[in-house]
Design an enzyme around this catalytic site. Structure first.
Site, PDB file in Angstrom:
ATOM      1  CB  CYS A   2      -0.907   0.189   1.113  1.00 21.97           C
ATOM      2  SG  CYS A   2      -1.480  -1.176   1.658  1.00 21.97           S
ATOM      3  NE  ARG A  27       4.428   2.147  -1.332  1.00 22.60           N
ATOM      4  CZ  ARG A  27       5.611   1.346  -1.299  1.00 22.60           C
ATOM      5  NH1 ARG A  27       6.807   1.963  -1.547  1.00 22.60           N
ATOM      6  NH2 ARG A  27       5.725   0.497   0.608  1.00 22.60           N
ATOM      7  CD1 TRP A  74      -1.242  -4.905  -4.801  1.00 20.79           C
ATOM      8  CD2 TRP A  74      -1.264  -5.999  -2.838  1.00 20.79           C
ATOM      9  NE1 TRP A  74      -1.715  -6.566  -4.676  1.00 20.79           N
ATOM     10  CE2 TRP A  74      -0.794  -6.651  -4.127  1.00 20.79           C
ATOM     11  CE3 TRP A  74      -1.224  -6.527  -1.731  1.00 20.79           C
ATOM     12  CZ2 TRP A  74      -0.558  -8.487  -3.792  1.00 20.79           C
ATOM     13  CZ3 TRP A  74      -0.567  -8.097  -1.470  1.00 20.79           C
ATOM     14  CH2 TRP A  74      -0.734  -8.743  -2.347  1.00 20.79           C
ATOM     15  CG  ASN A 100       3.062  -0.424   3.548  1.00 22.80           C
ATOM     16  OD1 ASN A 100       2.785  -1.892   2.808  1.00 22.80           O
ATOM     17  ND2 ASN A 100       3.817  -0.608   2.769  1.00 22.80           N
ATOM     18  N   GLY A 101       1.320  -2.886   5.251  1.00 22.56           N
ATOM     19  CA  GLY A 101       1.655  -4.281   5.823  1.00 22.56           C
ATOM     20  C   GLY A 101       1.046  -4.933   6.838  1.00 22.56           C
ATOM     21  CD  GLU A 484      12.040  -9.151 -16.868  1.00 22.23           C
ATOM     22  OE1 GLU A 484      12.275 -10.016 -16.055  1.00 22.23           O
ATOM     23  OE2 GLU A 484      11.909  -8.172 -16.968  1.00 22.23           O
ATOM     24  CE  LYS A 488       8.426  -6.991 -17.114  1.00 25.00           C
ATOM     25  NZ  LYS A 488       9.364  -6.675 -15.754  1.00 25.00           N
ATOM     26  CD  GLU A 491       5.740  -8.322 -14.400  1.00 22.06           C
ATOM     27  OE1 GLU A 491       5.338  -8.102 -12.817  1.00 22.06           O
ATOM     28  OE2 GLU A 491       6.419  -7.510 -15.378  1.00 22.06           O
ATOM     29  CG  HIS A 507      14.949 -32.531 -21.573  1.00 25.94           C
ATOM     30  ND1 HIS A 507      14.865 -33.733 -21.266  1.00 25.94           N
ATOM     31  CD2 HIS A 507      15.749 -31.970 -21.951  1.00 25.94           C
ATOM     32  CE1 HIS A 507      16.141 -33.971 -22.015  1.00 25.94           C
ATOM     33  NE2 HIS A 507      16.707 -32.987 -22.010  1.00 25.94           N
ATOM     34  CE  LYS A 606       7.994  -0.326 -10.725  1.00 24.58           C
ATOM     35  NZ  LYS A 606       8.461  -1.381 -10.744  1.00 24.58           N
TER      36      LYS A 606
HETATM   37  C1  G6P Z   1       7.491  -6.763  -7.361  1.00 23.13           C
HETATM   38  C2  G6P Z   1       7.140  -5.508  -8.531  1.00 23.13           C
HETATM   39  C3  G6P Z   1       8.517  -6.735  -9.744  1.00 23.13           C
HETATM   40  C4  G6P Z   1       9.737  -6.473  -9.159  1.00 23.13           C
HETATM   41  C5  G6P Z   1       9.976  -7.205  -7.357  1.00 23.13           C
HETATM   42  C6  G6P Z   1      11.013  -6.508  -6.712  1.00 23.13           C
HETATM   43  O1  G6P Z   1       6.789  -8.334  -8.014  1.00 23.13           O
HETATM   44  O2  G6P Z   1       6.004  -5.697  -9.367  1.00 23.13           O
HETATM   45  O3  G6P Z   1       8.100  -5.329 -10.994  1.00 23.13           O
HETATM   46  O4  G6P Z   1      11.286  -7.242 -10.448  1.00 23.13           O
HETATM   47  O5  G6P Z   1       8.730  -6.884  -6.823  1.00 23.13           O
HETATM   48  O6  G6P Z   1      10.993  -5.809  -7.048  1.00 23.13           O
HETATM   49  P1  G6P Z   1      11.697  -5.135  -5.973  1.00 23.13           P
HETATM   50  O7  G6P Z   1      11.389  -4.411  -5.874  1.00 23.13           O
HETATM   51  O8  G6P Z   1      12.910  -5.654  -4.929  1.00 23.13           O
HETATM   52  O9  G6P Z   1      13.499  -5.280  -7.573  1.00 23.13           O
END
Ligand code: G6P
Length: 611
Positions: A2, A27, A74, A100-101, A484, A488, A491, A507, A606
């Site tokens: 959050c 967030r 969140w 937040n938490g 990656e 992407k 996501e 495999h 994020k």
């Molecule tokens: C979340 C974000 C990702 C990020 C990951 C790790 O899942 O959506 O984009 O890679 O956290 O975050 P950090 O800030 O530790 O790189």
């Protein structure tokens, strides 16, 4: 997860809170709300859904108030309804709280309050805070004392902020394993989960430490421990430009951030080149002195995209430094018997510097005696502050939830770490180092070249935007790029996608391939080029559609693939930096075509500050 924001001493407080929430929305975006002090007491406005819902309601009146708090959620405890939106208030609505938490002992505290006759209005773990603070104020505590007392009763991770109608100019807040930064202004003070929310008002910040309790008035900030003892925390000036947290004409932050990558990568190298420009020397590593020469092994710990960067880091370090490297999910590392110690360097990789699992892994390794060198983007974040040394990625604020420029700057930082260690430990001589530094310095231009193919990537994206599944294949340093690329796409477009080492395809995943399955293959020049071409054949023999990332003008690949995503030709080691660009663009254009919310994909956040 959050986002929280607070301000005291600025007219138009409701507007300032909204603006702050806009920059914190990445967030969490399940609901939003504010509590503002007015002559008639606290005005609390909350709405489920995106911030725009709250904005719509607040737009019906002129900005109001001088002191207040705001929250973007969140959801953890309780669905994203108006009832569960923050701020939460006590019975008489004289105290409002944002949090937040996760408060792990909230059920016991809730039962205790219910037994004392308190009626709850939400299903959240947060509401207990409003009632507990209110009780302490009733018992004669001031706002800071009440906040400290309540914090002392909590288990879990939390940052929370409180306002009380009895103290119309005051904010109180506490931090425990969730980020909280104070912003020191002129006649006004601020608090927020993240630095970008503070930047439009002040560049002078004071990051709080765990169990700090802060009381803010327009003219003063006091920080104490939970026992009321005053503590002093350093004040820092942040030189991020507030303009960088604006979209600047782009439809989405993600595209802006994709395009910022060449400059961000170049900025990450600044300060790490020796005066002659031929050798990498990361000044932050000097703090570790001889310990670097004695290293026997290295472990990267990270989550999400940052973990993918760690996989590329393994390739760099094992090839260039010659020590064994593990890459661990932070959430796994922390629950295993890992062998920390002075000869075992632990490298947390984290954009935010606040991801809870990564931070716990960092602390565990540190406690076990390992030197800690973090690769981190946010200055003054927990990872920056708690490491023996921090290699800063200079991506600047990354707002799009899907990480892009943070990833490529991490790749550069890790390549520089490998070169630096190779130099300090004598694994490579000066000539060999120089040979690698030159292409590194030029890599930004190759990334710019990759971006120039964006229109071609868009065309391909539009042809495949209706696919149900995607497979991404790569080998060596491009295996993490396949992962990656798949991440992407998942996501932001919600298409199921898997990344796989190309050699492993036979495999298992090969069973999935049919005429409806696009397979993205990273097939740029390098040691495994011929092997990858063989993998392309294996896909084609099963009628799979091949979308190949290949070097510009590579006719061998073009002859075999259904589609090509061309990139400039670069050294194999650095190819990951270039090859990821078309995959970011592919995900972006597919998501755009499908009408997805690119910057705020569903269910994601994020910065993950809960377990
Ligand atoms: C979340 C974000 C990702 C990020 C990951 C790790 O899942 O959506 O984009 O890679 O956290 O975050 P950090 O800030 O530790 O790189």
């Amino acid at each position: 997860m959050c986002g929280i924001i607070g301000v005291t001493g600025r007219d138009g407080c409701s507007r300032i809170l909204l603006e702050g929430l806009r920059s914190l929305e990445y967030r969490g975006y399940d609901s939003a709300g504010v509590a503002v002090q007015t002559a008639d007491g606290l005005v609390v406005v909350r709405r489920p859904g995106k911030l725009a819902e709250l904005e719509g309601v607040l737009a019906e009146r002129e900005p109001f108030g001088r002191t207040g708090i705001g929250h973007t959620r969140w959801a953890t405890h309780g669905p994203p309804t108006q009832q569960n939106a923050h701020p939460h208030v006590d019975g008489p609505e004289r105290v409002a709280v944002i949090h937040n938490g996760i408060i792990e002992n909230h059920e016991a505290l809730r039962a205790e309050l219910v037994a004392r006759g308190v009626t709850f209005r939400s299903e959240t773990d947060t509401e207990i805070l409003a009632h507990l603070v209110s009780e302490r104020i009733e018992a004669g505590d001031d706002l800071g004392q009440a906040t400290a007392h309540v914090a002392g009763r909590l288990d879990g991770s939390y940052s929370f902020a409180v306002v009380s109608a009895d103290r119309p100019d005051e904010l109180a807040a506490v931090r425990h394993q969730s980020p909280l930064i104070l912003g020191i202004g002129d006649g006004a003070n601020f608090l927020a989960s993240d630095i970008p929310a503070l930047l439009p008002h002040t560049k002078v910040v004071m990051p709080l430490e765990d169990d700090d309790v802060a009381v803010l008035t327009p003219d003063k900030v006091t920080v104490t421990d939970v026992h009321g003892q005053v503590v002093t925390r350093p004040v820092r000036t942040i030189d991020w430009d507030p303009v960088r947290i604006q979209k600047g004409g782009y439809r989405h932050f993600m595209m802006k951030e994709i395009e910022e990558q060449p400059a961000a990568v170049a900025a990450t190298m600044t300060g790490c080149l020796t005066d002659d420009g031929f050798t990498i020397r990361i000044p932050a590593l000097d703090a570790l002195g001889d310990r670097l020469a004695q290293l026997e092994r290295l472990t990267f710990v990270a989550c999400g995209t940052s973990w993918h960067a760690g996989l590329a880091g393994k390739f760099f370090i094992e090839n260039l430094v010659g020590i064994p490297v593990d890459v661990d999910y932070a959430s796994e590392f922390r629950y295993r018997q890992t062998q920390a110690g002075p000869g075992h360097l632990v490298v947390p990789i984290t954009q935010s510097g606040e991801t809870l699992d990564t931070m716990v892994a960092l602390r565990q390794a540190k406690q076990g005696g390992s030197p800690i060198v973090s690769v981190v983007n946010v200055p003054e974040s927990a990872a920056d502050r708690e490491s023996d040394a921090a290699i800063m990625t200079e991506a600047g604020p990354e707002i799009g939830v899907a990480s892009t420029k943070a990833f490529t700057t991490q790749l550069v930082a890790l390549y520089m770490l490998a070169l630096d260690l190779a130099g300090r430990r004598g694994a490579l001589d000066a000539a060999a180092l120089r040979e690698r530094v030159q292409p590194l310095r030029r890599i930004r231009y190759a990334m710019e070249g990759a971006l120039r193919h964006a229109d071609a990537v868009r065309d391909v994206a539009h042809r495949y935007a209706d696919a149900r599944d995607f497979l991404f294949l790569g080998r060596g340093v491009n295996y993490p790029i396949a992962l990656e690329g798949a991440l992407k796409l998942k996501e932001i477009s919600y298409i199921h996608a898997e990344g796989y080492p190309a050699g492993e395809m036979k495999h298992g995943p090969i069973a999935l391939i049919d005429g409806d399955m696009p397979v993205v293959v990273v097939a740029t020049p390098g040691r495994v080029y011929d092997k990858v071409l063989a993998n392309i054949q294996e896909v084609r023999s099963r009628a799979g559609k091949v979308i190949a990332v290949c070097a510009e003008g590579d006719e061998r690949v073009a002859a075999q693939a259904d589609e090509v995503l061309e990139v400039p030709r670069v050294d194999e080691d650095l190819s990951c930096l270039v090859n990821v660009v078309p995959l970011q663009l592919l995900a972006y254009f597919i998501a755009e075509k499908r009408g997805c919310d690119i910057d705020q994909p569903r269910n994601l956040a994020k910065s993950v500050t809960v377990e």
